[in-house]
Design an enzyme around this catalytic site. Structure first.
Site, PDB file in Angstrom:
ATOM      1  N   LYS A 140       0.822  -1.215   0.000  1.00 23.92           N
ATOM      2  CA  LYS A 140       0.000   0.000   0.000  1.00 23.92           C
ATOM      3  C   LYS A 140       0.858   1.269   0.000  1.00 23.92           C
ATOM      4  O   LYS A 140       0.428   2.308  -0.498  1.00 23.92           O
ATOM      5  CB  LYS A 140      -0.878   0.038   1.268  1.00 23.92           C
ATOM      6  CG  LYS A 140      -1.886  -1.077   1.357  1.00 23.92           C
ATOM      7  CD  LYS A 140      -2.506  -1.156   2.737  1.00 23.92           C
ATOM      8  CE  LYS A 140      -1.634  -1.891   3.727  1.00 23.92           C
ATOM      9  NZ  LYS A 140      -1.870  -3.310   3.869  1.00 23.92           N
TER      10      LYS A 140
ATOM     11  N   GLU B  65      -3.129  -3.888  -7.967  1.00 21.08           N
ATOM     12  CA  GLU B  65      -4.481  -4.272  -7.548  1.00 21.08           C
ATOM     13  C   GLU B  65      -4.514  -4.707  -6.081  1.00 21.08           C
ATOM     14  O   GLU B  65      -5.469  -4.444  -5.355  1.00 21.08           O
ATOM     15  CB  GLU B  65      -4.994  -5.417  -8.438  1.00 21.08           C
ATOM     16  CG  GLU B  65      -6.403  -5.861  -8.133  1.00 21.08           C
ATOM     17  CD  GLU B  65      -7.446  -4.762  -8.336  1.00 21.08           C
ATOM     18  OE1 GLU B  65      -7.593  -4.312  -9.476  1.00 21.08           O
ATOM     19  OE2 GLU B  65      -8.096  -4.354  -7.357  1.00 21.08           O
TER      20      GLU B  65
ATOM     21  N   VAL C 269      -5.347  -2.831  -2.215  1.00 19.88           N
ATOM     22  CA  VAL C 269      -6.636  -2.758  -1.514  1.00 19.88           C
ATOM     23  C   VAL C 269      -7.415  -4.042  -1.800  1.00 19.88           C
ATOM     24  O   VAL C 269      -7.529  -4.463  -2.952  1.00 19.88           O
ATOM     25  CB  VAL C 269      -7.462  -1.541  -2.003  1.00 19.88           C
ATOM     26  CG1 VAL C 269      -8.815  -1.479  -1.309  1.00 19.88           C
ATOM     27  CG2 VAL C 269      -6.697  -0.249  -1.773  1.00 19.88           C
TER      28      VAL C 269
ATOM     29  N   GLU D 147      -1.456  -7.126  10.242  1.00 19.46           N
ATOM     30  CA  GLU D 147      -0.162  -6.586   9.826  1.00 19.46           C
ATOM     31  C   GLU D 147       0.894  -7.023  10.837  1.00 19.46           C
ATOM     32  O   GLU D 147       0.561  -7.435  11.954  1.00 19.46           O
ATOM     33  CB  GLU D 147      -0.205  -5.054   9.812  1.00 19.46           C
ATOM     34  CG  GLU D 147      -1.161  -4.455   8.809  1.00 19.46           C
ATOM     35  CD  GLU D 147      -0.772  -4.743   7.367  1.00 19.46           C
ATOM     36  OE1 GLU D 147       0.310  -4.368   6.935  1.00 19.46           O
ATOM     37  OE2 GLU D 147      -1.587  -5.369   6.655  1.00 19.46           O
TER      38      GLU D 147
ATOM     39  N   ASP E  65      -4.110   1.366   8.715  1.00 19.95           N
ATOM     40  CA  ASP E  65      -4.142   0.513   7.513  1.00 19.95           C
ATOM     41  C   ASP E  65      -5.291   0.953   6.597  1.00 19.95           C
ATOM     42  O   ASP E  65      -5.113   1.080   5.386  1.00 19.95           O
ATOM     43  CB  ASP E  65      -4.314  -0.963   7.939  1.00 19.95           C
ATOM     44  CG  ASP E  65      -4.426  -1.895   6.754  1.00 19.95           C
ATOM     45  OD1 ASP E  65      -3.418  -2.080   6.045  1.00 19.95           O
ATOM     46  OD2 ASP E  65      -5.529  -2.434   6.515  1.00 19.95           O
TER      47      ASP E  65
ATOM     48  N   LYS F 122      -5.499   2.735   2.669  1.00 22.23           N
ATOM     49  CA  LYS F 122      -6.360   2.224   1.592  1.00 22.23           C
ATOM     50  C   LYS F 122      -7.316   3.309   1.095  1.00 22.23           C
ATOM     51  O   LYS F 122      -7.603   3.391  -0.100  1.00 22.23           O
ATOM     52  CB  LYS F 122      -7.113   0.986   2.089  1.00 22.23           C
ATOM     53  CG  LYS F 122      -6.162  -0.212   2.295  1.00 22.23           C
ATOM     54  CD  LYS F 122      -6.808  -1.338   3.087  1.00 22.23           C
ATOM     55  CE  LYS F 122      -5.842  -2.510   3.245  1.00 22.23           C
ATOM     56  NZ  LYS F 122      -6.297  -3.491   4.240  1.00 22.23           N
TER      57      LYS F 122
ATOM     58  N   GLY G 291      -4.836 -12.462   3.170  1.00 24.94           N
ATOM     59  CA  GLY G 291      -4.572 -13.889   2.995  1.00 24.94           C
ATOM     60  C   GLY G 291      -3.469 -14.091   1.962  1.00 24.94           C
ATOM     61  O   GLY G 291      -3.368 -13.335   1.006  1.00 24.94           O
TER      62      GLY G 291
HETATM   63  N1  HSE Z   1      -3.889  -6.464   7.793  1.00 24.82           N
HETATM   64  C1  HSE Z   1      -4.671  -6.220   6.636  1.00 24.82           C
HETATM   65  C2  HSE Z   1      -6.124  -6.599   6.947  1.00 24.82           C
HETATM   66  C3  HSE Z   1      -4.129  -7.023   5.476  1.00 24.82           C
HETATM   67  O1  HSE Z   1      -6.381  -7.164   8.001  1.00 24.82           O
HETATM   68  O2  HSE Z   1      -6.999  -6.300   6.146  1.00 24.82           O
HETATM   69  C4  HSE Z   1      -4.428  -6.493   4.125  1.00 24.82           C
HETATM   70  O3  HSE Z   1      -4.011  -5.165   3.925  1.00 24.82           O
END
Ligand code: HSE
Length: 344
Positions: free
Chosen positions: A126, A150, A153, A210, A221, A225, A323
């Site tokens: 990101k 891609e 996000v 994370e 986070d 995004k 994932g």
């Molecule tokens: N730690 C992030 C989440 C992973 O839980 O969505 C994807 O950015």
């Protein structure tokens, strides 16, 4: 058949899974996609670097004992990230190092070095997209290469490409989304009666979180995004300070219980909207949604984003947001996009 030589920068869960897919699924991909992929170099902060112009022995890398490094493997090199990225014989660099929420470095530099040396880049990171998408996209254009992201996000769930492709021209005026799987998982587990701390530990065990889970539960986070989507969907560059941000740490068991009694749910929502004067306002925070709200039913680590549009009203897409396989697929979808662009 067309082949692309790939260099992997970062060899954690995501690029490791991409290497596995390239190693195991090559025949199906060649038949379905019309091109092959060959990994010619890998570098990782902890493991070191290998370069092999005729193809790295992926099984040797994937079968490394825990705690060992690339030292001793064929093609082992002692190189800085910059030396590796600039000199590795590859058409495309797959960047999947950690995200630095403060300024996106060193990933921004990784992408810049690759593009400057004439290589296309795909990334799930990101950081470079939130902080430098404009510069890096322009640089890619100047060098005649491609920059695809891609997976920045919602992992491989197509959000950025959906907006740029099928939804082009629909007039996106804003978006609202559940953009962090960890916090959505935690809120769901708190509804089931777990403490926030116990739910965080579960999310870490599943590998959604994370490296530092404060980015997940503190909202930063999602803020990254929102910055990415604001740029890609609304064409506006936001700084971190433009996005009022609150996480879910203040959500208590009592608040969850009270919400359920009123047929509502707490969700961590990232949103940005353009008002009639053209000004974009963005925020991240816990919001109380009615049970019939389109984002209220999004469970566990699933993510969803609703595009607010001029011609279609609200359009919502839901799918995995994290994932290892889902995020590695995002890189594969970028490689497919790069191939399609190369053929035009
Ligand atoms: N730690 C992030 C989440 C992973 O839980 O969505 C994807 O950015």
């Amino acid at each position: 058949m067309k082949n692309y030589d790939i260099a992997l920068v970062g060899f954690g869960n995501v690029n490791r899974t991409l290497a596995q897919i390239i190693g195991e699924d090559q025949e199906r991909m060649a038949a379905e996609l019309g091109f092959t992929l060959r990994v010619t170099g890998v570098i990782d902060l902890r493991l070191g670097a290998v370069i092999a112009p005729t193809g790295v022995d992926l099984s040797a890398l994937l079968e490394l004992e825990p705690g060992s490094t690339f030292a001793g493997l064929e093609g082992f090199r002692e190189l800085s990230n910059e030396e590796f990225i600039r000199t590795v014989p590859a058409d495309i660099v797959a960047e999947a190092t950690y995200t630095n929420p403060a300024d996106g470095e060193p990933a921004v530099s990784h992408v810049r070095w690759a593009l400057e040396s004439g290589k296309s880049v795909c990334t799930t990171n990101k950081g470079p997209v939130a902080f430098a998408a404009e510069e890096l996209t322009r640089l890619a254009g100047e060098r005649g290469v491609h920059f695809e992201f891609e997976g920045a996000v919602m992992s491989g769930t197509p959000v950025i490409r959906l907006a740029a492709g099928p939804l082009k021209g629909v007039g996106i005026t804003g978006f609202s989304g559940i953009l962090n799987g960890t916090s959505n998982y935690i809120l769901g587990r708190m509804e089931a009666g777990l403490s926030q701390m116990a739910a965080i530990e579960e999310a870490q065990d599943y590998g959604y979180a994370e490296a530092d889970p404060t980015a997940d539960i503190g909202g930063s986070d999602v803020r990254l995004k929102v910055m990415v989507l604001a740029h890609e969907l609304l064409g506006v560059r936001l700084a971190s300070s433009d996005v009022a941000t609150e996480g879910i740490t203040g959500i208590t068991a009592e608040m969850i219980e009270q919400a359920r009694a009123e047929s509502k749910r707490w969700k961590l929502i990232g949103t940005a909207r353009r008002d009639t004067d053209g000004v974009v306002t963005a925020s991240v925070g816990p919001r109380l949604l009615d049970d019939d709200h389109p984002l209220s039913g999004i469970r566990a680590a699933t993510n969803a984003v609703t595009f607010h549009t001029r011609y279609l009203g609200d359009v919502t897409i839901a799918g995995p947001g994290a994932g290892r396989v889902e995020t590695a697929y995002a890189l594969l979808s970028d490689l497919i996009a790069i191939d399609a662009a190369e053929r035009r």
